[in-house]
Scaffold this motif. Sequence first.
Motif, PDB file in Angstrom:
ATOM      1  N   SER A 137       8.655  -8.522   5.504  1.00 24.52           N
ATOM      2  CA  SER A 137       7.467  -8.123   4.759  1.00 24.52           C
ATOM      3  C   SER A 137       6.834  -6.871   5.362  1.00 24.52           C
ATOM      4  O   SER A 137       6.391  -5.970   4.637  1.00 24.52           O
ATOM      5  N   ARG A 138       6.821  -6.801   6.684  1.00 22.37           N
ATOM      6  CA  ARG A 138       6.271  -5.620   7.351  1.00 22.37           C
ATOM      7  C   ARG A 138       7.153  -4.397   7.105  1.00 22.37           C
ATOM      8  O   ARG A 138       6.644  -3.275   6.940  1.00 22.37           O
ATOM      9  N   ARG A 168       8.992  -3.892   4.427  1.00 23.48           N
ATOM     10  CA  ARG A 168       8.791  -3.495   3.026  1.00 23.48           C
ATOM     11  C   ARG A 168       7.417  -2.872   2.807  1.00 23.48           C
ATOM     12  O   ARG A 168       7.249  -2.037   1.902  1.00 23.48           O
ATOM     13  N   ALA A 169       6.457  -3.235   3.635  1.00 29.20           N
ATOM     14  CA  ALA A 169       5.117  -2.653   3.506  1.00 29.20           C
ATOM     15  C   ALA A 169       5.106  -1.169   3.847  1.00 29.20           C
ATOM     16  O   ALA A 169       4.179  -0.442   3.451  1.00 29.20           O
ATOM     17  N   SER A 178       4.538   2.323   1.478  1.00 28.98           N
ATOM     18  CA  SER A 178       3.378   3.185   1.250  1.00 28.98           C
ATOM     19  C   SER A 178       3.591   4.584   1.814  1.00 28.98           C
ATOM     20  O   SER A 178       2.889   5.525   1.427  1.00 28.98           O
TER      21      SER A 178
END
Length: 238
Positions: free
Chosen positions: A9-10, A12-13, A16
């Motif tokens: 998840s990190r 994929r974050a 940005s």
Amino acid sequence: MWTFEEFESRLRACESRYHIHHRFNQRLNLGELQPFQVRAWVANRFYYQVNIPRKDAAVMSNCDDRAERRRWILRMLDHDGHGDFEGDAAGGIEAWARLGEAVGLDPADLWSHRHVQPGVRFAVDAYVNFARQQSWQEAAISSLTEMFAPKIHADRLAAWPVLYPWIDIEGLAYFRSRIPLATRDVEHGLDVARRWCTTRSRQERALAILRFKLDILWSMLDAIERGFPDDMPLAQRP
């Protein structure tokens, strides 16, 4: 350690920071660029494309695991071509060269890298050198920017035929081909990350590597944007 789900998840974050959000790319996909700027982007990005197999060769040269090399070599063949080197087997570099012709670039200018900006050359060379100098696992993790690539390719496929009707639609085949290949490569990259990132320290290192690669892609667009402004003199335009 983070659980792998939290770790992924990190990773994929970091989307940005992907160059899909760069103003030059946004203008490209909004139809706001002049033809010479589209050609400039294609010509400069081509320098990145031709260096991808060199990066992949560096990954394999540092890898002592034959099974991993067998998986990774597919990436080289995706770009350099395979089989009879005809049609879809010609590879991504040839597909990008066809995009160059579709936007009106002289093939000699494309292959000679005449229009490549110093900042683009520096960024791409830094990426290849990173793959040469770091462990194969770290270099593999740098390729996880592919997580964000299908969206940027899909946007171009949807928008360009409408916004840039002067581009031969056959020249967009590269973007179409990369969507399934990127999905395959992400699965492999995440598998490498899962097996290598066995400590919190390595997980944080992986995030730093991914941000480094994102910075490479962002800085390429910075250089292109500065090198080919809207008011560029006609005589200097590609």
